[in-house]
Structure formats: structure tokens, C-alpha cells
Motif scaffolding. Structure first.
Motif, PDB file in Angstrom:
ATOM      1  N   ASP A  74       0.861  -1.185   0.000  1.00 27.55           N
ATOM      2  CA  ASP A  74       0.000   0.000   0.000  1.00 27.55           C
ATOM      3  C   ASP A  74       0.895   1.231   0.000  1.00 27.55           C
ATOM      4  OD1 ASP A  74      -2.061   1.746   0.105  1.00 27.55           O
ATOM      5  OD2 ASP A  74      -2.897   1.058   2.004  1.00 27.55           O
ATOM      6  N   GLY A  75       1.392   1.589  -1.182  1.00 23.95           N
ATOM      7  CA  GLY A  75       2.355   2.680  -1.275  1.00 23.95           C
ATOM      8  C   GLY A  75       1.777   4.030  -0.964  1.00 23.95           C
ATOM      9  N   GLU A  76       0.524   4.277  -1.326  1.00 24.96           N
ATOM     10  CA  GLU A  76      -0.081   5.589  -1.088  1.00 24.96           C
ATOM     11  C   GLU A  76      -0.171   5.883   0.406  1.00 24.96           C
ATOM     12  OE1 GLU A  76      -3.757   5.791  -3.107  1.00 24.96           O
ATOM     13  OE2 GLU A  76      -2.890   5.597  -5.117  1.00 24.96           O
ATOM     14  N   ASN A  77      -0.622   4.905   1.182  1.00 19.39           N
ATOM     15  CA  ASN A  77      -0.705   5.123   2.630  1.00 19.39           C
ATOM     16  C   ASN A  77       0.684   5.257   3.253  1.00 19.39           C
ATOM     17  OD1 ASN A  77      -3.495   5.121   2.737  1.00 19.39           O
ATOM     18  ND2 ASN A  77      -3.624   2.915   3.077  1.00 19.39           N
ATOM     19  N   LEU A 117       2.807  21.423  -4.668  1.00 22.35           N
ATOM     20  CA  LEU A 117       3.437  21.989  -5.862  1.00 22.35           C
ATOM     21  C   LEU A 117       3.684  20.968  -6.954  1.00 22.35           C
ATOM     22  CD1 LEU A 117       6.017  24.456  -4.276  1.00 22.35           C
ATOM     23  CD2 LEU A 117       3.694  24.900  -5.057  1.00 22.35           C
ATOM     24  N   THR A 118       3.806  19.692  -6.604  1.00 20.19           N
ATOM     25  CA  THR A 118       4.069  18.648  -7.589  1.00 20.19           C
ATOM     26  C   THR A 118       3.170  17.457  -7.299  1.00 20.19           C
ATOM     27  OG1 THR A 118       5.814  17.648  -6.240  1.00 20.19           O
ATOM     28  CG2 THR A 118       6.479  19.374  -7.786  1.00 20.19           C
ATOM     29  N   SER A 119       3.247  16.477  -8.171  1.00 23.30           N
ATOM     30  CA  SER A 119       2.528  15.211  -7.981  1.00 23.30           C
ATOM     31  C   SER A 119       3.480  14.103  -7.549  1.00 23.30           C
ATOM     32  CB  SER A 119       1.817  14.806  -9.275  1.00 23.30           C
ATOM     33  OG  SER A 119       2.754  14.647 -10.325  1.00 23.30           O
ATOM     34  N   LEU A 120       4.567  14.484  -6.897  1.00 22.72           N
ATOM     35  CA  LEU A 120       5.578  13.498  -6.528  1.00 22.72           C
ATOM     36  C   LEU A 120       5.068  12.532  -5.463  1.00 22.72           C
ATOM     37  CD1 LEU A 120       8.804  15.694  -6.430  1.00 22.72           C
ATOM     38  CD2 LEU A 120       8.160  14.006  -8.125  1.00 22.72           C
ATOM     39  N   ALA A 121       4.190  12.993  -4.572  1.00 20.38           N
ATOM     40  CA  ALA A 121       3.674  12.096  -3.535  1.00 20.38           C
ATOM     41  C   ALA A 121       2.895  10.950  -4.168  1.00 20.38           C
ATOM     42  CB  ALA A 121       2.799  12.879  -2.554  1.00 20.38           C
ATOM     43  N   THR A 122       2.055  11.265  -5.141  1.00 23.65           N
ATOM     44  CA  THR A 122       1.294  10.214  -5.823  1.00 23.65           C
ATOM     45  C   THR A 122       2.215   9.286  -6.606  1.00 23.65           C
ATOM     46  OG1 THR A 122      -0.568  11.736  -6.002  1.00 23.65           O
ATOM     47  CG2 THR A 122      -0.587   9.798  -7.429  1.00 23.65           C
ATOM     48  N   GLU A 123       3.208   9.862  -7.265  1.00 27.97           N
ATOM     49  CA  GLU A 123       4.113   9.042  -8.069  1.00 27.97           C
ATOM     50  C   GLU A 123       4.970   8.129  -7.194  1.00 27.97           C
ATOM     51  OE1 GLU A 123       6.065  12.175 -10.016  1.00 27.97           O
ATOM     52  OE2 GLU A 123       4.440  12.608 -11.414  1.00 27.97           O
TER      53      GLU A 123
END
Length: 472
Positions: free
Chosen positions: A268-271, A296-302
Motif C-alpha cells: 500500500d504505497g499511497e498510505n 506543488l508537484t505530484s511526486l507524492a502520488t508518483e
């Protein structure tokens, strides 16, 4: 006297002749029409209170379902009672598949029936609620298409008010207006026809007439069909390197490769990414990095997608003091924040102990980063680990802020940039060019002069011409 009577009758006859009765009726019809069609909602209405209340999730669903005009007509005829589910019930406790089903454009009727099932076309306040010793009292709702179109209201021995035997009223008489009342309930009320429609759609989506399989792939070397790869066991590392899982450009994408992720996502990478970002915020001093990752970026999702596919990451997290030293020129270029953070992401799982032991044993260690092809250099410095080369260096300041076996966060006191080594080429010694000799061009005679000289020589007079004596 008779003349006066006849004169008055003539005047009345003249008035009715000029102003016919049809014109009088025509002036009365618009007044009756405007009176019957006036459905303007007062600013003190319960609908206005619903849209301005803390039931934001329910009010958004009402607007998406295009029910405002229907509810305005219902309020203009009689009082209404709205059982409003809390935001937590609609946001967290609601099945994601069911919520996706309600928000699809083709299921607008189901969403309308669901919301109308929460509204009673009569005023039922706390005082009108049935007592404990009485049986449940059922009220019809505005959902006329439902076969069981009624809401039974009961009261338990403890005094709690219950709707449909399931949902407790957690905020009775939350909003009271002259044309209605709103009660806050703890969960969503789903009518049977909406539940059956959802079950029908869900079962149809899981059934397929043709099993979706990929086209056979032929090996060009052997001209035989390639055998499918054996499925990886749960929890195994991915088969592809992390660079092949990265999409071209500043964004990342999960690899379509055999690995522990797949459709089931054993990790569960997102959590996990949310946990380490919350840990940074609670730890303090790393708010700037968390803001870049989330806002500022979508790095957390990636990063969450990569971890879900089985990859591991080590984050070298610069603190707020280091991030404050960044200039506008360093952040103004398109994709600059992503490129800076990519250089701080190591596709390995390293802790403070493992990195310190490596630099103690090998001196300098180069770690790969997600900013290809640049690497970050680590070495021992002042009893800690120092990263970078040249003037741009940073020390391991807050070790092991977050370690969960998949993501490791190590706090550093500086922002790292790739070291660009400029090599000056020595000036090559050029041999002086040899001196050029000046060669005088020989004067050549033309054909006409040559013929003249021959004629003059035949007569013995060629010595009189200078051009004829050049060969002498």
C-alpha cells in the motif's frame, strides 16, 4: 327628468361600448398567473440553510443531481424534513465503488432517488417524534419510484432517535426554518431500487463474454511463441529496475511489468507515503519539502505508485533552513522542483547505520538517484555522513526520521545539486607557419604578340620590340 335618465344610460352604454369586458378579464389573468407561478425561495428557507450549512458533501450531491428546482417546488407547497448524513459518512464510510456509481452521468436518476429518499414532505421535529412505548411511525418520502417509499421513525429505550432502524440521529433539529427542519444522521439511507441497480451494474461489469487476453508474441530469434512470465510471489521485489518504471519526463508511472503490485497491490504505497509526510510534519522543520511533495508537484502520488509496485526509496530530506536558501532562479524553470527532489531520491533502502558503515569501509560511495544519470556521492565527515561534492554539500542531520522497510527518510541540512566538473583544456602549441617565398609571376606573351614577333624576325627587326626580347 326623462332626459337625465336617458342621458345617464347613454353615457354607460358609451363606456361599455368603448371598453369591452374582454379587456377587463385580460387585465385580471396575468395577476392570477403570476400568483400561481410564484415559487421564489425566501432567504430564510431550509434549502438555503442546507446549501450554507456544514453538510457540504450532501449539498454538493444535491447540486450535481439537479434537484434544486424540484425541492423549491416541494418547499413552496408544504414543509419538508431533511435527514442529512454527515460529511464523514459520505466521504470516508461510503463504498468507493458505490460513490463512483452515483457520480457517473448515466446514473443521474439513481442519485436523484437516493437523495429524495432522505426528504419527507412534512415537518417532523423532535417533539413530533414517536415516544418509546409507541410503535414506529412511517412517513412517505419524495422518492415516488421506490416501492417501499416510507421511512419508519422509532425511539430506543435510551431515548436515541432512529431512522429506518439503522441510522441514529446524531444532531436532532440541527437546522430549523419556517418551511422545514434538518436532522443530522450518522449514515446514508439507500433505497432498495438504487441498491438493486448498483448490484446489477456491478455484476455486469464483472462478467465478460470474451476473456481479455493479450495477443501472442513471437520470438524473432526462434520463431516460436514466447511463454508468459511466471507470476511473482506476493511481496517479491519487482522484476524491472526502477528506471524502467519511470515514465519519460518529470512524472513517474507504475511499471506494467510482472511484480508484487499488479491488480492486487500487495504494498500500500499511497498510505506509506502519507504516513511519512505526516511524520515529517509532526517531526517539525520539514514543512517546505512536504509542501512541494503534496501541493506543488505530484511526486507524492508518483512515489506511492512506485512503492505499490514493490520498489523501495530513500529520501534525503532537506530541512526548512536549507530550502529557504533556494533562489527564484533555481525554482523558476519548468519542472525545477521535480528535478531537485529527484536528485534526493535514492532507489535503495538505506538507513543511517548502513550508509555510515559504507562510508567508513569504502571511503566514498556513489548512490544512484532518480535524476538520471546523476549520482550523489557520500563520504564520512565529522562522525556523520556527508553528501555532495564541491561547495554544495550536506550532512546527515536528522537520521532515520521514518523507516518502514519500504521508505526511509533521512534529514539533511542542505539542498544537493549535481556536481558539474568543468575541465579546462590546455592551450595547444601551434607551430609557426614557414615563411612564404615571394615568387614573381612570369610574364607570358599572347598569341597575337607571338605572331608579330615571328613576322618581325623574318625581316630582321624583332630587336626593336621589347616584348620580343623577353626570352633572351
Amino acid at each position: 327628468m326623462d332626459f337625465q335618465i336617458y342621458g345617464a344610460l347613454g353615457i354607460l352604454f358609451f363606456i361599455f361600448y368603448l371598453i369591452p369586458p374582454a379587456s377587463i378579464n385580460a387585465t385580471e389573468i396575468p395577476q392570477q398567473h403570476t400568483k400561481s407561478s410564484s415559487t421564489q425561495i425566501n432567504s430564510n428557507s431550509v434549502l438555503v440553510a442546507l446549501l450554507d450549512s456544514h453538510y457540504t458533501e450532501l449539498s454538493e450531491l444535491v447540486e450535481k443531481a439537479l434537484l434544486l428546482q424540484t425541492l423549491e417546488e416541494a418547499v413552496s407547497r408544504h414543509n419538508i424534513t431533511i435527514f442529512a448524513p454527515s460529511n464523514e459518512a459520505l466521504e470516508r464510510h461510503l463504498d468507493p465503488e458505490f460513490k463512483r456509481f452515483l457520480l457517473e452521468p448515466g446514473n443521474l436518476k439513481s442519485l436523484q432517488n437516493l437523495l429524495l429518499f432522505h426528504i419527507i414532505p412534512s415537518r417532523v421535529g423532535s417533539k413530533e417524534w414517536p415516544e418509546e412505548d409507541l410503535a414506529s411511525v412511517a412517513y412517505e418520502t419524495l422518492c415516488v419510484e421506490e416501492a417501499e417509499n416510507h421511512l419508519p421513525l422509532t425511539r430506543e429505550n435510551s431515548g436515541e432517535k432512529i431512522v429506518v432502524g439503522l441510522a441514529k440521529v446524531i444532531r436532532p433539529d440541527d437546522v430549523i426554518r419556517p418551511d422545514g427542519v434538518i436532522h443530522g444522521i450518522e449514515r446514508l439511507l439507500v433505497p432498495r431500487l438504487v441498491q438493486e441497480e448498483f448490484n446489477r451494474r456491478r455484476s455486469l461489469s464483472s462478467i465478460s463474454a470474451v476473456l481479455p487476453e493479450g495477443a501472442p508474441v513471437v520470438d524473432p530469434r526462434t520463431n516460436r511463441l514466447k511463454k508468459p512470465a511466471t507470476p511473482a510471489p506476493a511481496g517479491a521485489p519487482p522484476a524491472l529496475p526502477v528506471y524502467e518504471a519511470m515514465a519519460p519526463g518529470p512524472s513517474l508511472a507504475p511499471a506494467p511489468a510482472p511484480g508484487p503490485g499488479g491488480p492486487r497491490h500487495h504494498f500500500d504505497g499511497e498510505n506509506q507515503v502519507k504516513d511519512f509526510i505526516q511524520t515529517l510534519l509532526h517531526y517539525g522543520g520539514y514543512n517546505e519539502l512536504a509542501d512541494i511533495l503534496v501541493n506543488l508537484t505530484s511526486l507524492a502520488t508518483e512515489m506511492g505508485k512506485l512503492v505499490s509496485e514493490g520498489y523501495v526509496l530513500t529520501v534525503l530530506a532537506p530541512n526548512d533552513e536549507a530550502m529557504a536558501k533556494l533562489t527564484t532562479d533555481q525554482l523558476s524553470d519548468p519542472g525545477a522542483p521535480e528535478q531537485i527532489i529527484y536528485y534526493h531520491l535514492i532507489p535503495e533502502y538505506q538507513t543511517e547505520e548502513s550508509m555510515y558503515n559504507s562510508v567508513r569501509r569504502f571511503g566514498k560511495v556513489q548512490y544512484d538517484t532518480l535524476r538520471l544519470p546523476h549520482k550523489v556521492v557520500a563520504e564520512e565527515g565529522d562522525g556523520s555522513v556527508k553528501f555532495g561534492q564541491g561547495e554544495e554539500t550536506a550532512y546527515l542531520f536528522d537520521p532515520d526520521i521514518y523507516t518502514d522497510g519500504r521508505i526511509s527518510v533521512q534529514g539533511i541540512d542542505g539542498v544537493l545539486f549535481p556536481f558539474e566538473q568543468t575541465v579546462e583544456k590546455p592551450a595547444s602549441k601551434v607551430a609557426p607557419a614557414p615563411p612564404t617565398k615571394k615568387i614573381a609571376a612570369e610574364q607570358k606573351r599572347g598569341k597575337l604578340v607571338e605572331v608579330s614577333c615571328r613576322i618581325a624576325g623574318a625581316f630582321g627587326q624583332d630587336f626593336q620590340f621589347k616584348s620580343c626580347n623577353l626570352d633572351l
